[in-house]
Scaffold this motif. Structure first.
Motif, PDB file in Angstrom:
ATOM      1  N   ARG A  19      42.254  42.538  41.941  1.00 27.75           N
ATOM      2  CA  ARG A  19      42.209  42.186  40.511  1.00 27.75           C
ATOM      3  C   ARG A  19      41.678  43.306  39.631  1.00 27.75           C
ATOM      4  O   ARG A  19      40.961  43.035  38.652  1.00 27.75           O
ATOM      5  CB  ARG A  19      41.366  40.933  40.293  1.00 27.75           C
ATOM      6  N   THR A  59      46.492  36.026  37.066  1.00 26.88           N
ATOM      7  CA  THR A  59      46.094  36.769  38.262  1.00 26.88           C
ATOM      8  C   THR A  59      46.872  36.267  39.475  1.00 26.88           C
ATOM      9  O   THR A  59      47.223  37.054  40.347  1.00 26.88           O
ATOM     10  CB  THR A  59      44.588  36.620  38.535  1.00 26.88           C
ATOM     11  N   GLN A  78      35.639  38.841  45.136  1.00 29.28           N
ATOM     12  CA  GLN A  78      35.873  39.750  44.024  1.00 29.28           C
ATOM     13  C   GLN A  78      34.774  40.793  43.908  1.00 29.28           C
ATOM     14  O   GLN A  78      34.983  41.849  43.332  1.00 29.28           O
ATOM     15  CB  GLN A  78      35.909  38.933  42.737  1.00 29.28           C
ATOM     16  N   ASN A 104      49.014  38.656  41.706  1.00 29.74           N
ATOM     17  CA  ASN A 104      48.809  38.756  43.151  1.00 29.74           C
ATOM     18  C   ASN A 104      50.089  38.469  43.914  1.00 29.74           C
ATOM     19  O   ASN A 104      50.432  39.158  44.870  1.00 29.74           O
ATOM     20  CB  ASN A 104      47.738  37.758  43.604  1.00 29.74           C
TER      21      ASN A 104
END
Lengths: 366, 269
Positions: free
Chosen positions: A130, B3, A101, B7
């Motif tokens: 994200r 998430t 990330q 995704n």
């Protein structure tokens, strides 16, 4: 962790708010005793280095030296055989998701879906990295602006030239505004003008991003990096600032001298200066009538610049130019990565503080 | 959780879009529809077709020759969906061949493997996308069948149609899932298609193989047969063991794919 605002200046030198202060004490990237063995061949052995927040580290080495392997381990793509690597204090293997990330990664060949347009591809990358839904289009636009892709936003990637594809690759690495950016040969396949643009872009990212880039092109390192790690045959041979690396080789100084006066007197005078080893004439075509140009080689560890000037004046000759030639980084590179293995290890063992290195790397090839 | 879903959706949409951007998938679809439509017409309308046969039977009955009544709608559907299944055995390896091999070839696997996305999420997203695409291929043929069945007298409910096509989709998802795993092993799409086809062929004929083998091995192998359970579905039999078998294949394919991406991605190139 993402910033909601766009920089109004367009330069993009915005400081990330929170992780800058606490990161100041600890290195952003820490690599300790990394080994990687593929079957019977050792790709990298005992690689250790660290990168401070906001720094640009250049990985310099010939092809097959282990640059890509080291970077792939840092991104969590490859597991290391031994040793640890940490990004922002997360172990790349155990906390892989946390590391992923926080990094942007441009592999050797940009990972592009050829059937997508530039904008939709970057939107996809932003999603899997994200980026919050509300920020996505802003982040994508910013990345495209920074990489000069705005006029290509709706073009299929398949139709882009190699230089533009490389830029899309860089945009992909920065689209989620990661604190750490890892670029594997970011300027490969670019023409000189694009090269400059990319280097400018990378320098612009420094400060609020920590960057590692690899290259085998030397001017690139001195143009972009704060620090250089030279890697050869899987080992880090030297880590230092580009300037310090050049200084290490300053025992191979040479001077360019331009004189006015009698030719033979000039030569004898220069040869007579203590610390001078060789005097050879330089091409005369661009000199003014009556002037002569010489290259003066010095003995190792000596810097007789002032003595040369004094001797020339003392002889009654006119001194028109006296220029010290530093060993270029190119010469450092040649020295460090083409010599015998045992000398390379000696060179690595030199403490950066020692004023008189014991090792005598051979003079660069003219 | 959010998430993961986001995704999953991102991977799914990108994958599905890549099918619609690829000329190969259009050609595949055209061939599939052409053959599907051709067989539909042949089964129903040719001189040797079902309708003609039944007409002859009717004549025979009128002449006083007794024979068992035929459920034409039932016969037609079982025959035709079975045929679609066989046809799909050639189509599915081509649909699944690029799932990972293409990512490997283009280097995008490196992007996926260094993004904060879990491997099984990528695999599931891809599988859902390719199953969706296959569903889109089957849907028009299903409409044709529905039109044909609409003429059935006495009218039959949609249950049989739905169950048999659910079986077809489960069969396809199993094959695609295993094909996805094989695709993750190589960067050559051709190799991946051939391997998948070989595996499909094996699972297709495994029942015949099992019959010739004695003892526990034979019985064990017979349980692997996709064809047997698929035939149950086409006959309108909703058998739990069949559902479990197909979902096991799907799960196995997903698991192996995630594992192979985790461990085998570091080939030297």
């Amino acid at each position: 962790m993402l910033r909601r605002f766009l920089p109004k200046t367009g330069g993009g030198d915005v400081i990330t708010s929170n992780n800058r202060d606490d990161a100041e004490q600890t290195p952003m990237i820490e690599v300790e005793h990394l080994h990687k063995v593929y079957g019977s061949t050792t790709a990298i052995r005992d690689v250790t280095f660290s990168v401070a927040p906001g720094e640009i580290l250049g990985f310099l080495g010939p092809n097959g030296a282990g640059k890509t392997t080291t970077m792939r381990i840092l991104t969590g793509y490859l597991p290391a055989t031994e040793g640890t690597a940490r990004v922002a204090n997360f172990d790349v293997h155990r906390d892989s998701m946390a590391v992923r990330q926080r990094i942007g990664y441009l592999p050797e060949s940009p990972p592009l879906y050829l059937e997508m347009t530039v904008a939709s591809y970057l939107m996809f990358v932003a999603r899997i990295k994200r980026v919050a839904a509300g920020d996505r289009s802003d982040r994508v636009t910013l990345a495209m602006q920074r990489c000069g892709l705005m006029e290509k936003r709706d073009v299929l990637i398949r139709k882009l030239s190699k230089g533009y594809r490389q830029r899309v690759g860089i945009a992909q690495a920065i689209v989620h505004d990661p604190p750490v950016i890892i670029l594997d040969e970011p300027t490969s396949g670019l023409d000189p003008r694009q090269n400059n643009e990319v280097r400018h872009l990378i320098r612009g990212l420094a400060g609020d991003h920590t960057i590692i880039l690899s290259t085998h092109i030397l001017p690139e390192v001195s143009a972009t990096c704060n620090r250089v790690a030279i890697i050869n045959q899987g080992q880090i041979v030297a880590t230092d600032s580009p300037e310090a690396l050049m200084n290490r080789l300053s025992d191979n100084l040479s001077y360019e001298v331009e004189l006015h006066g009698d030719r033979e007197t000039g030569r004898q005078t220069l040869l007579g200066v203590p610390g001078v080893s060789v005097v050879e004439p330089l091409a005369q075509d661009q000199t003014v009538e009556g002037r002569q140009r010489w290259r003066v080689m010095t003995l190792a560890g000596q810097d007789p610049g002032a003595a040369i000037a004094a001797a020339v004046i003392h002889q009654g000759l006119e001194l028109h130019e006296l220029r010290r030639q530093r060993a270029s980084l190119e010469a450092v590179f040649l020295n460090l990565t083409t010599e015998e293995p045992q000398i390379a290890e000696e060179a690595a063992a030199i403490a950066p503080a020692s004023p008189e290195p014991e090792a005598q790397p051979p003079a660069p090839e003219p | 959780m959010r998430t993961i879903l986001s995704n999953l959706l991102a991977i799914y949409q990108r994958e599905l879009r890549s099918y619609f951007a690829s000329p190969l998938s259009y050609i595949m679809t055209a061939v599939f529809w052409l053959l599907g439509g051709f067989f539909l017409a042949v089964i129903l309308l040719s001189p040797e077709g079902l309708i003609a046969q039944v007409a002859r039977e009717d004549q025979a009955q009128q002449l006083g020759l007794a024979s068992a009544p035929i459920d034409v709608a039932y016969e037609f559907l079982q025959y035709y969906v079975g045929l679609l299944g066989s046809l799909s055995m050639f189509i599915l390896p081509i649909l699944s061949m690029g799932l990972y091999a293409e990512e490997r070839k283009q280097g995008t696997l490196e992007l996926l493997a260094t993004s904060p996305v879990m491997n099984w999420v990528v695999a599931l997203g891809k599988l859902l996308a390719v199953v969706t695409f296959y569903g889109a291929m089957v849907l028009p043929l299903m409409l044709c069948e529905a039109i044909a069945l609409d003429a059935a007298s006495p009218p039959i409910g949609p249950t049989l149609l739905i169950v048999s096509h659910a079986g077809l989709m489960l069969l396809a998802a199993s094959v695609l899932s295993l094909g996805m795993f094989l695709s993750s092993l190589t960067s050559s799409t051709v190799l991946s298609a051939i391997m998948t086809f070989g595996l499909v062929l094996f699972l297709w004929i495994v029942e015949a193989l099992a019959r010739s083998l004695p003892g526990a091995i034979g019985t064990g192998l017979a349980h692997l047969s996709m064809l047997k359970h698929f035939t149950d579905f086409t006959q309108g039999i909703l058998d739990t063991s069949g559902i479990i078998l197909f979902f096991s294949y799907i799960g196995l394919g997903l698991f192996l794919t995630a594992q192979s991406i985790e461990t085998l991605r570091y080939q030297r190139n």
